[in-house]
Design an enzyme around this catalytic site. Structure first.
Site, mmCIF file in Angstrom:
data_model
loop_
_atom_site.group_PDB
_atom_site.id
_atom_site.type_symbol
_atom_site.label_atom_id
_atom_site.label_comp_id
_atom_site.label_asym_id
_atom_site.label_seq_id
_atom_site.Cartn_x
_atom_site.Cartn_y
_atom_site.Cartn_z
ATOM 1 N N GLY A 42 0.777 -1.244 0.000
ATOM 2 C CA GLY A 42 0.000 0.000 0.000
ATOM 3 C C GLY A 42 0.802 1.284 0.000
ATOM 4 O O GLY A 42 0.205 2.369 -0.079
ATOM 5 N N ILE A 68 5.918 -3.499 3.388
ATOM 6 C CA ILE A 68 7.118 -3.913 4.126
ATOM 7 C C ILE A 68 8.015 -2.711 4.404
ATOM 8 O O ILE A 68 9.080 -2.865 4.965
ATOM 9 C CB ILE A 68 7.910 -4.985 3.350
ATOM 10 C CG1 ILE A 68 8.172 -4.521 1.915
ATOM 11 C CG2 ILE A 68 7.156 -6.318 3.349
ATOM 12 C CD1 ILE A 68 9.095 -5.445 1.125
ATOM 13 N N TYR A 174 7.293 -9.018 -15.384
ATOM 14 C CA TYR A 174 6.097 -8.337 -14.861
ATOM 15 C C TYR A 174 4.847 -8.791 -15.622
ATOM 16 O O TYR A 174 3.847 -9.196 -15.030
ATOM 17 C CB TYR A 174 6.314 -6.828 -15.015
ATOM 18 C CG TYR A 174 5.157 -5.947 -14.582
ATOM 19 C CD1 TYR A 174 4.682 -5.978 -13.276
ATOM 20 C CD2 TYR A 174 4.564 -5.056 -15.487
ATOM 21 C CE1 TYR A 174 3.643 -5.139 -12.874
ATOM 22 C CE2 TYR A 174 3.533 -4.217 -15.095
ATOM 23 C CZ TYR A 174 3.080 -4.259 -13.783
ATOM 24 O OH TYR A 174 2.054 -3.437 -13.395
HETATM 25 N N1 LIG Z 1 1.056 2.450 -11.307
HETATM 26 C C1 LIG Z 1 0.639 2.014 -12.496
HETATM 27 O O1 LIG Z 1 0.748 2.711 -13.503
HETATM 28 C C2 LIG Z 1 0.035 0.652 -12.611
HETATM 29 C C3 LIG Z 1 -0.497 0.270 -13.852
HETATM 30 C C4 LIG Z 1 -1.015 -1.019 -13.992
HETATM 31 C C5 LIG Z 1 -1.068 -1.859 -12.888
HETATM 32 N N2 LIG Z 1 -0.558 -1.450 -11.698
HETATM 33 C C6 LIG Z 1 -0.597 -2.384 -10.586
HETATM 34 O O2 LIG Z 1 -1.142 -1.763 -9.440
HETATM 35 C C7 LIG Z 1 -0.478 -2.239 -8.268
HETATM 36 C C8 LIG Z 1 0.042 -1.051 -7.475
HETATM 37 O O3 LIG Z 1 0.950 -0.359 -8.313
HETATM 38 P P1 LIG Z 1 1.897 0.787 -7.747
HETATM 39 O O4 LIG Z 1 2.197 1.662 -8.912
HETATM 40 O O5 LIG Z 1 1.357 1.371 -6.510
HETATM 41 O O6 LIG Z 1 3.221 -0.070 -7.429
HETATM 42 P P2 LIG Z 1 4.517 0.413 -6.648
HETATM 43 O O7 LIG Z 1 5.692 -0.253 -7.255
HETATM 44 O O8 LIG Z 1 4.543 1.891 -6.538
HETATM 45 O O9 LIG Z 1 4.264 -0.179 -5.178
HETATM 46 C C9 LIG Z 1 4.325 -1.551 -4.907
HETATM 47 C C10 LIG Z 1 4.489 -1.746 -3.408
HETATM 48 O O10 LIG Z 1 4.674 -3.147 -3.159
HETATM 49 C C11 LIG Z 1 5.492 -3.252 -2.024
HETATM 50 N N3 LIG Z 1 6.109 -4.583 -1.899
HETATM 51 C C12 LIG Z 1 7.198 -5.064 -2.547
HETATM 52 N N4 LIG Z 1 7.496 -6.291 -2.065
HETATM 53 C C13 LIG Z 1 6.576 -6.596 -1.122
HETATM 54 C C14 LIG Z 1 6.355 -7.711 -0.263
HETATM 55 N N5 LIG Z 1 7.168 -8.764 -0.273
HETATM 56 N N6 LIG Z 1 5.303 -7.673 0.595
HETATM 57 C C15 LIG Z 1 4.469 -6.593 0.628
HETATM 58 N N7 LIG Z 1 4.644 -5.511 -0.150
HETATM 59 C C16 LIG Z 1 5.685 -5.505 -1.016
HETATM 60 C C17 LIG Z 1 6.535 -2.153 -2.204
HETATM 61 O O11 LIG Z 1 7.157 -1.824 -0.966
HETATM 62 C C18 LIG Z 1 5.702 -1.033 -2.804
HETATM 63 O O12 LIG Z 1 5.291 -0.107 -1.822
HETATM 64 C C19 LIG Z 1 0.601 -3.199 -8.753
HETATM 65 O O13 LIG Z 1 0.150 -4.518 -8.643
HETATM 66 C C20 LIG Z 1 0.799 -2.843 -10.202
HETATM 67 O O14 LIG Z 1 1.202 -3.933 -10.978
HETATM 68 C C21 LIG Z 1 -0.005 -0.227 -11.538
HETATM 69 C C1 LIG Z 2 1.676 0.140 -16.925
HETATM 70 C C2 LIG Z 2 2.072 -0.330 -15.574
HETATM 71 O O1 LIG Z 2 1.800 -1.619 -15.294
HETATM 72 C C3 LIG Z 2 3.252 0.264 -14.890
HETATM 73 N N1 LIG Z 2 3.070 1.685 -14.733
HETATM 74 C C4 LIG Z 2 4.539 0.021 -15.649
HETATM 75 O O2 LIG Z 2 4.856 0.819 -16.481
HETATM 76 O O3 LIG Z 2 5.179 -0.952 -15.404
#
Ligand SMILES: NC(=O)c1ccc[n+]([C@@H]2O[C@H](COP(=O)([O-])OP(=O)(O)OC[C@H]3O[C@@H](n4cnc5c(N)ncnc54)[C@H](O)[C@@H]3O)[C@@H](O)[C@H]2O)c1
Ligand SMILES: C[C@@H](O)[C@H](N)C(=O)O
EC number: 1.1.1.103
Length: 352
Positions: A42, A68, A174
């Site tokens: 989160g 974490i 990914y």
């Molecule tokens: N941000 C985007 O543009 C986007 C687009 C498509 C999908 N998503 C998906 O949405 C979700 C959230 O994305 P985000 O941009 O906030 O990702 P992010 O990389 O900013 O955050 C991911 C979080 O996961 C935590 N993490 C890593 N290892 C861990 C573990 N072992 N246990 C618990 N937590 C752990 C990290 O500390 C980090 O805070 C992800 O699943 C991502 O694939 C994001």
């Molecule tokens: C698109 C999405 O999953 C993420 N923002 C990445 O670029 O990896």
């Protein structure tokens, strides 16, 4: 025909199987109405915004943020936060039980670019971690949301537009892990009756949180740089077209699909979309407000190759038809909103 018989890992020390007629949801109606929510991973780009959005709906104390990492003070003070490593199955189960969790939003992941830089960690977090989450959710009758991504498609998928159902052969760890998540979630739905719901997000653009190492990060960073120093060095080519969405639309879609009646969902995994643009088009829109903005291009070959294998436009007609998805932010509204946020932030910084 679904058979809610769980494998023996469920129930931990008691290896008995749950009978076919088991009632997973033993709560009363009024309890079921009041969700108790856990968000994993989160503290990334999306989780803090999701917690604040869900707390408006379910109440501050009913939404627990976990990660974490150590939370910044404003996050720690804004509502419940706990340590949870998704690789620790028993710890995850203890959190779900002790807090009587009913809905789980699984955000932990390594994104596309950082995943390529550390494949074994990405494999552990994105695949083993997902297995833990699926098992805990099935064991305790949770409704589970797992985000997927435009990155779940690859060079052999149709790219303009990309429909929900087509060839998915991504070339990043990914993307591979997200296709795996989509398929495992759907398998648990059909096999064990797990209420799994999944949206494929485009690149998400947020004002008050930083991206975590993806291919679409440039579309967030350009706003910081435009306001701070009027210059931006972009790591993708100017004509690289990708689907994008403002964070408010993304979080609203996430709650809407979680609240959608089960009978309205003809699928468990949906594309959602809002807009699609290239770095050159984004820069042109930003220049309407910041005419002095200079953009140069220094292409990162890893991110460029990833972007060229991803959808250019996303077909989200099933989400619109089934549960009424509709985005609010197109490119002009996105740019105005982002610049208003950063403009007011930098004015406050200058005044202090
Ligand atoms: N941000 C985007 O543009 C986007 C687009 C498509 C999908 N998503 C998906 O949405 C979700 C959230 O994305 P985000 O941009 O906030 O990702 P992010 O990389 O900013 O955050 C991911 C979080 O996961 C935590 N993490 C890593 N290892 C861990 C573990 N072992 N246990 C618990 N937590 C752990 C990290 O500390 C980090 O805070 C992800 O699943 C991502 O694939 C994001
Ligand atoms: C698109 C999405 O999953 C993420 N923002 C990445 O670029 O990896």
């Amino acid at each position: 025909c679904r058979a809610p018989v769980l494998p023996s890992r469920f129930l931990g020390t008691s290896p008995r199987q749950i009978p076919m007629d088991a009632n997973f949801h033993s709560t009363t109606f009024s309890e079921a109405d009041q969700q108790r929510v856990l968000i994993t991973g989160g503290l990334g780009q999306l989780g803090v915004g999701l917690a604040s959005f869900l707390r408006k709906r379910f109440g501050k104390d009913n939404v627990i943020l976990s990660d974490i990492r150590k939370p910044p003070e404003h996050v720690f003070l804004s509502g419940p936060f706990i340590y949870s490593d998704i690789l620790d199955y028993k710890n995850l189960r203890e959190i779900v039980v002790n807090n009587r969790i009913t809905w789980l939003f699984h955000y932990s992941a390594l994104l596309s670019a950082v995943g390529e830089a550390n494949v074994s960690l990405a494999r552990a977090v994105n695949i083993t971690g997902l297995h833990n989450v699926l098992d805990v959710a099935a064991e305790h009758g949770l409704r589970l949301f797992v985000p997927s991504t435009i990155g779940a498609f690859g060079p052999t998928s149709p790219r303009n537009p990309t429909p929900d159902l087509c060839i998915q052969r991504p070339r990043t760890i990914y993307g591979v892990s997200k296709v795996h998540a989509e398929l495992m979630g759907e398998y648990y739905y059909y096999r064990y009756g797990l209420d799994f719901r999944c949206l494929r997000y485009p690149g998400i653009i947020s004002a008050d949180s930083q991206p975590g190492g993806g291919t679409t990060d440039y579309a967030v960073q350009i706003f910081h740089e435009a306001v701070k120093n009027g210059r931006f060095e972009c790591n993708l080519k100017p004509d690289t077209r990708l689907p994008m969405m403002y964070i408010d639309d993304c979080l609203r879609a996430t709650l809407e699909v979680m609240e959608a009646p089960a009978e309205s969902l003809s699928m468990r995994t949906y594309n959602i979309n809002a807009m699609s643009f290239t770095p050159a088009e984004l820069a042109q829109e930003v220049r309407k407000h910041v005419p002095e903005l200079q953009v140069t291009y220094s292409v990162d070959p890893v991110r460029q190759a990833i972007a060229e294998s991803w959808p250019m436009n996303f077909d989200d007609s099933n989400a619109r038809k089934d549960w009424g998805w509709k985005h609010d932010f197109d490119l002009p509204e996105l740019v105005t909103t982002m610049l208003n946020f950063h403009g007011s932030e930098s004015r406050v910084a200058r005044a202090n």
